[in-house]
Design an enzyme around this catalytic site. Structure first.
Site, mmCIF file in Angstrom:
data_model
loop_
_atom_site.group_PDB
_atom_site.id
_atom_site.type_symbol
_atom_site.label_atom_id
_atom_site.label_comp_id
_atom_site.label_asym_id
_atom_site.label_seq_id
_atom_site.Cartn_x
_atom_site.Cartn_y
_atom_site.Cartn_z
ATOM 1 C CD GLU A 1 39.364 40.596 31.092
ATOM 2 O OE1 GLU A 1 40.473 40.625 31.641
ATOM 3 O OE2 GLU A 1 38.318 40.399 31.736
ATOM 4 C CG ASP B 1 35.912 43.014 33.684
ATOM 5 O OD1 ASP B 1 37.094 43.195 33.357
ATOM 6 O OD2 ASP B 1 35.566 42.651 34.831
#
Ligand code: NOJ
Ligand code: CA
Length: 534
Positions: free
Chosen positions: A269, A204
């Site tokens: 990401e 993330d």
């Protein structure tokens, strides 16, 4: 550029994102969980994907529905237990699926023991796990950085008189990756999950883990107007000092050394909308690949589509993660015109993504051609919607998966679900399975063809230069084409080409044997050149 050496399975597979809260509820509390996921993994095997990425299931106060982690080694009771997780891994592996878990290293929850200790004792060892600064001379935040979710990226801790940094919610304080102790903590966390059998990590906010050492103000691109939505305001700044700092690459390299002996993959990401900047994040010795998000923001126009996809194949020829939807964006069916029009276009675009170097990911419900779900204003729960008046936030793309007949369309036996059901039974897995012409069955057929193309590896995408609304490229002996125009177009090939898949089946449109293939509006096609006739 040095090619990215990835685990052999990575670029051979289609990926599937499971947003766990909305996938399947195993215990009847209205929220998707790990037992529910286990019970539905056969759906993923049936559609032919090879990788399942599961969004965060860690212990969390759920300020951002799990992207605020209070303990990186514990499962939140809402999602189940570690035993339930082990069962997901075992079942997935039995079905031949690789499991990629979401790791959230840019920030923790304010409820993480590290942050509680950091806040309680400004002199203690945990203080430097986070980013604290004195106020600016006028008493305001230390610099001009903004939260992705609106408002300043700093919150004052009254007790110590210092601000802490959070690029997202105040409940998501950013970790200080300039502190070696944070590196050591995450090494242990990665090993904990690798030892439990995970095949990789979706990282993330991978592009923002390290911040400018001096925390300098970002240059402004245009003045803030204080009214437009948080995302627009965020784009008013050149994120020179809070995002994409080169030191972040050192973390990837360190993690690469950790995962490599396990044969596991690192997928970032990498939310960087410029392809040249993305390439800087993916030099080949750190992340195995990273997502390319610009296709989630493009309009439906052939030159735009070609330019957007080609930008990434030029900048990162080894391959990126291809996505047109996720739990963070309005669904592509909605973005590309809604209803059947949007569905046709989204599937046509998928055809291209299936052929591009890298890993095509589909987001739960994309295989069903789901439109955005309707969420009444009083049911909106995403912090992006709650904090920004007038915004629906991300709830419409997060409504529960429709599985079939029965309570809550098979998602849950609860009286109510955490978000309302956004879809009718006709879009469910069961209804679509029974219809040979359904969107789901087209997706299954498309992935089957993609999985059969064993000779794609190592081939670059060679884009065709057309100005008639057709976007097409060849890769080795295959061609992938999309008609992004509103009228039918013809692909004029020589007779050595045959059609392997078309996204809109219709017996009235013959699959030509003379090398001329008609593509209807929004239609995608996969073709192959007969071997030996090259
Ligand atoms: C990206 C995730 O996909 C999103 O859902 C989350 O809110 C932010 N990162 C912050 O963790
Ligand atoms: Ca549940």
């Amino acid at each position: 550029m040095k090619p990215v050496a990835a685990p052999s399975w990575l670029f051979d597979s289609v990926g599937y994102e499971v947003y766990i809260r909305s996938f399947c509820d195993g215990n009847g509390d209205g929220i998707g969980d790990l037992p529910g996921l286990s019970s539905r993994l056969d759906h993923l095997a049936r559609i032919g994907v090879g990788i399942v990425w599961i969004t965060p299931f860690y212990k969390s106060p759920m300020a951002d529905f799990g992207y605020d982690v209070a303990d990186y080694r514990a499962i939140d009771p809402v999602f189940g237990s570690l035993d339930d997780f082990d069962r997901v891994i075992a079942r997935a592996h039995d079905l031949g699926l690789r499991v990629v878990i979401d790791i959230v290293p840019n920030h923790s929850s304010i409820s993480h023991a590290w942050f509680e200790a950091a806040r309680a004792d400004p002199q203690g060892e945990y203080r430097d796990y986070y980013i604290w600064r004195d106020p600016s001379p006028d008493g305001g935040p230390p610099n001009n950085w903004m939260s992705h979710f609106g408002g300043p990226a700093w919150t004052l801790d009254e007790a110590s008189g210092q601000y802490y940094l959070h690029l997202f919610l105040p409940e998501q304080p950013d970790l200080n990756w300039r502190n070696p102790a944070v590196h050591r903590e995450f090494e242990q966390i990665l090993r904990f999950w690798l030892d439990r059998g995970v095949d990789g990590f979706r990282i993330d906010v991978a592009h923002a883990m390290v911040k400018d050492e001096q925390l300098r103000d970002n240059p402004m691109l245009m003045p803030l107007d204080g009214v437009t939505d948080a995302r627009y305001q965020f784009a008013c700044m050149d994120h020179k000092y809070d995002l994409t700092q080169p030191e972040t690459l050192d973390i990837y390299r360190e993690w690469r050394r950790i995962v490599e002996p396990y044969g596991a993959a690192l997928i970032g990401e990498t939310y960087v909308l410029d392809a040249a900047d993305l390439a800087k994040m993916l030099p080949g010795d750190g992340l195995h690949t990273g997502f390319w998000f610009t296709p989630m923001h493009m309009g439906w126009e052939a030159n735009t589509i070609r330019r957007t996809l080609k930008a990434a194949t030029d900048a990162v020829p080894a391959g990126v993660g291809w996505v047109q939807s996720s739990h963070d964006e309005s669904r592509p069916v909605a973005r590309f015109g809604g209803g059947d029009l949007g569905r046709r276009r989204s599937l046509g675009l998928s055809v291209l993504m299936m052929g591009l170097p890298g890993v095509p990911f589909i987001y739960e419900g994309e295989e069903l051609g789901l439109d955005d779900g309707v969420v009444p204003t009083d049911r909106l729960t995403d912090p992006v919607a709650v904090r920004n008046e007038g915004s629906v936030g991300r709830d419409p793309c997060r409504t529960p998966m429709p599985w079939g007949p029965g309570p809550n369309l098979g998602f849950s036996t609860a009286a109510d679900t955490w978000l309302p059901l956004g879809h009718d039974e006709q879009w469910s897995v069961a209804s679509q399975s029974a219809d040979p012409e359904s969107h789901l069955n087209r997706v299954i057929a498309m992935i089957k063809v993609r999985n059969s193309l064993t000779d794609l590896a190592g081939e670059r995408a060679s884009w065709m230069d057309r100005d008639d609304g057709v976007v097409a490229f060849t890769r080795g002996d295959n061609m992938f084409a999309l008609n992004a125009d509103d009228t039918a177009r013809v692909l004029d090939c020589d007779p050595t080409w045959t059609c392997l898949f078309r996204s809109q089946p219709d017996p009235s449109v013959p699959t030509a044997s003379d090398g001329r293939f008609e593509l209807r509006p929004g239609e995608g096609m996969i073709l192959a050149r007969t071997r030996g006739v090259r």
